[in-house]
Design a protein around this motif. Structure first.
Motif, short mmCIF file in Angstrom:
data_model
loop_
_atom_site.label_atom_id
_atom_site.label_comp_id
_atom_site.label_asym_id
_atom_site.label_seq_id
_atom_site.Cartn_x
_atom_site.Cartn_y
_atom_site.Cartn_z
N ASP A 61 1.18 -1.69 -0.17
CA ASP A 61 -0.34 -0.32 -0.27
C ASP A 61 0.90 0.80 0.16
N PRO A 62 0.51 1.89 -1.27
CA PRO A 62 1.92 3.19 -1.16
C PRO A 62 1.64 3.79 0.46
N SER A 63 0.91 4.32 1.26
CA SER A 63 0.56 5.02 2.00
C SER A 63 1.78 4.31 3.25
N GLU A 64 1.67 2.92 3.19
CA GLU A 64 1.87 2.14 4.26
C GLU A 64 3.43 2.70 3.79
N VAL A 65 4.08 2.70 2.64
CA VAL A 65 5.13 2.48 2.72
C VAL A 65 6.64 3.86 2.42
N PHE A 66 5.25 5.22 2.15
CA PHE A 66 5.40 6.36 2.70
C PHE A 66 5.76 6.61 3.96
N GLU A 67 5.58 5.85 5.26
CA GLU A 67 5.12 6.01 6.26
C GLU A 67 6.76 5.06 6.99
N LEU A 68 6.87 3.50 6.29
CA LEU A 68 7.59 2.75 6.55
C LEU A 68 9.35 3.83 6.06
N ALA A 69 9.17 4.69 5.28
CA ALA A 69 10.53 4.80 4.50
C ALA A 69 10.47 6.05 4.90
N GLU A 70 9.91 6.89 5.87
CA GLU A 70 9.41 8.08 7.05
C GLU A 70 10.75 7.91 8.23
N ALA A 71 10.03 6.49 8.80
CA ALA A 71 10.55 6.27 9.77
C ALA A 71 12.10 5.60 9.76
N HIS A 72 12.06 5.11 8.64
CA HIS A 72 13.54 3.92 8.64
C HIS A 72 14.60 5.65 7.70
N PHE A 73 13.74 6.09 7.36
CA PHE A 73 14.95 6.67 6.03
C PHE A 73 14.75 8.23 6.40
N GLY A 74 13.64 9.09 7.17
CA GLY A 74 13.79 9.68 7.25
C GLY A 74 14.77 10.74 8.29
N ILE A 75 14.96 9.83 8.92
CA ILE A 75 16.33 10.52 10.34
C ILE A 75 17.18 10.50 9.71
N LEU A 76 18.01 9.99 8.50
CA LEU A 76 18.37 10.52 7.94
C LEU A 76 18.81 11.70 6.85
N GLN A 77 20.53 12.35 7.80
CA GLN A 77 20.83 13.54 7.18
C GLN A 77 21.41 13.36 6.18
N GLY A 78 22.16 14.31 5.37
CA GLY A 78 23.77 14.25 4.51
C GLY A 78 23.32 15.49 3.52
N PRO A 79 24.58 15.33 2.94
CA PRO A 79 24.43 16.76 2.14
C PRO A 79 23.57 16.96 0.77
N GLN A 80 23.65 18.01 0.22
CA GLN A 80 22.17 18.15 -0.98
C GLN A 80 22.83 17.17 -2.32
N ALA A 81 22.53 16.72 -3.23
CA ALA A 81 22.75 16.22 -4.64
C ALA A 81 23.25 16.84 -5.29
N ALA A 82 25.01 16.34 -5.19
CA ALA A 82 25.80 16.52 -6.22
C ALA A 82 25.71 16.95 -7.26
N ARG A 83 26.08 17.03 -8.44
CA ARG A 83 25.67 16.76 -9.50
C ARG A 83 27.11 17.31 -10.72
N PRO A 84 27.30 15.70 -11.59
CA PRO A 84 28.89 15.73 -12.01
C PRO A 84 28.59 16.86 -13.06
N CYS A 85 29.81 17.08 -13.54
CA CYS A 85 30.83 17.80 -14.41
C CYS A 85 31.21 17.41 -15.72
N ASP A 86 30.12 17.68 -15.78
CA ASP A 86 30.05 16.85 -17.50
C ASP A 86 29.17 17.57 -18.48
N PRO A 87 28.98 17.49 -19.61
CA PRO A 87 28.20 18.19 -20.60
C PRO A 87 26.95 16.97 -21.23
N ARG A 88 25.85 17.21 -21.16
CA ARG A 88 25.05 15.89 -20.96
C ARG A 88 24.98 15.44 -22.95
N ALA A 89 25.39 16.97 -23.84
CA ALA A 89 25.90 16.09 -25.27
C ALA A 89 26.71 16.49 -25.67
N LEU A 90 27.61 16.29 -26.68
CA LEU A 90 28.90 16.55 -27.32
C LEU A 90 28.12 15.90 -28.66
#
Length: 433
Positions: free
Chosen positions: A204-233
């Motif tokens: 059930d999606p709502s139960e998965v979201f609650e479960l994710a919040e319980a286990h992963f929601g307490i974790l912290q970390g840096p903002q998503a980094a971005r690779p330095c490369d062109p998407r098309a050459l």
């Protein structure tokens, strides 16, 4: 938790936790199982020379334990649940998964959340896994002429991009990576904001979201980094590689074209058209290449065409043939003639219907498997195309016309976008001009 629930015609729902972790749920209640996958948006294409192979090496280290679950405990716990777990590294992602009874999902979340934040990177464990990876490289690449050839081919075909080096890494880089390198890589990329959690199965999606919040929601970390490369050459022009190998018993010919992926195409219709062009050329026994060059002129014993648009950078449209002799000039001319036909004349209605039917059948057959449902969501999100891309897969293919196929072939399948690679026995007289 700040959530934005996004329903769809495919009943996929998503949420974003406050720490940036994105959660995607695809219910499928035909069997009481669930697939849990954690996708980190980092792979070999994020690496630079000196650190090639670090994403794959870190994947191995993720099974070496934490303070709470020491080495071996993770796999033992999952096994006791009657479940399976593993991981894989690609050019654009690293993913970890568990396949388990749906009511055992909290076990997978607890274990994955722990190693997302608390991995214990030890020198002795690194030395063990380094040798495992080097042996894997020897078996898959160094001891196989085709493997040695494909590495060299990629370095030419993908010149200027991070796809030019192998996922497993160059051997000298693997040998040089130390614990500090791994810790930095782990801290930079293994954070909730750089991860996607995908769950498919009897949930059930709502139960998965609650479960994710319980286990992963307490974790912290840096903002998503971005690779330095062109998407098309812009492709650097026609390139050619001839690789002679004393252990090779067969001659291989590859012709590849730099083309857009689903993530880099100006319009996704171009990517769908490239899929169809590959199916028209290949298509098994009914494809043009097999009919003309295997059964017809017997210039090749094996031949195929492929396009994988599931990449975050530009992709490659490839034709590959195994030759019965070392003379590839005639085969190359014949293969280029078949490719040129795609832009010179419209494909027949029968070919168009066959290609569509084949692609639709393959797509829905694959999507019938709950693991593949999660895989498709995870991969589309990892490359930046978004999971909704394939929500109208059949309709999109139906909209691709003969004229569109011609236009796409004319635009992308041309010599200045191409690279030719030849693997031949060392005594061969294959010409490099």
């Amino acid at each position: 938790m700040s959530t934005t629930i996004v329903p769809s015609t495919e009943t996929i729902e998503s949420a974003v936790l406050d720490n940036g972790l994105r959660v995607f749920v695809k219910p499928d209640r035909r069997a009481p199982i669930a697939v849990s996958q954690i996708w980190y948006r980092v792979g070999s294409s994020y690496e630079q020379r000196g650190l090639t192979g670090i994403s794959h090496l870190l994947e191995h280290m993720m099974f070496k334990g934490t303070a709470r679950y020491p080495e071996g405990a993770f796999s033992e716990i999952v096994s006791r649940q009657g479940s399976r777990e593993n991981a894989f590294t690609g050019r654009d992602f690293t993913a970890y998964f568990e396949i388990l009874a749906a009511d055992r999902l909290p076990v997978a979340f607890e274990l994955e959340a722990d190693r997302m934040a608390n991995l214990d990177i030890r020198a002795e464990a690194l030395e063990t896994e380094r040798e495992v990876v080097l042996e894997e490289r020897r078996l898959r690449t160094d001891d196989r002429p085709e493997g040695r050839f494909l590495e060299r081919y990629a370095s030419v075909a993908e010149a200027g991009t991070a796809y030019a080096h192998p996922i497993i890494g160059w051997a000298d880089d693997i040998k040089a990576i130390d614990e500090d390198d791994l810790r930095c890589w782990y801290q930079q990329w293994y954070a909730p904001a750089n991860a996607n959690l995908v769950v498919a199965g009897a949930v059930d999606p709502s139960e998965v979201f609650e479960l994710a919040e319980a286990h992963f929601g307490i974790l912290q970390g840096p903002q998503a980094a971005r690779p330095c490369d062109p998407r098309a050459l812009v492709p650097p022009g026609e390139r050619r590689l001839v690789y002679r190998d004393a252990q090779s018993r067969l001659t291989h010919l590859r012709i590849g074209y730099r083309v857009p992926s689903f993530a880099t195409a100006e319009t996704e219709d171009d990517a769908y058209a490239l899929m169809m062009l590959a199916a028209i050329l290949d298509g098994g026994e009914g494809g043009r290449l097999t009919d003309a060059l295997v059964r017809g002129s017997r210039q090749a014993t094996v031949i195929d065409a492929s396009y994988n648009g599931m990449t975050r950078l530009d992709a490659e449209f490839t034709c590959h043939a195994v030759c019965p002799n070392t003379q590839t000039e005639t085969l190359e001319q014949s293969l280029r003639s078949q490719i040129a036909r795609l832009s010179a004349e419209p494909v027949s209605e029968n070919e168009l219907r066959r290609a569509r039917s084949q692609l639709v059948a393959d797509h829905f057959f694959s999507a019938d498997d709950v693991f593949n449902q999660a895989m498709q969501i995870g991969q589309l999100e990892a490359i930046g195309a978004g999971w909704a891309l394939f929500s109208e897969f059949e309709h999109k293919l139906q909209s691709i016309t003969q004229g569109r196929l011609q236009a796409v072939a004319e635009r992308y399948l041309k010599s200045e976008n191409s690279v030719v690679g030849i693997l031949s026995p060392i005594e061969s007289d294959v010409k490099a001009v």
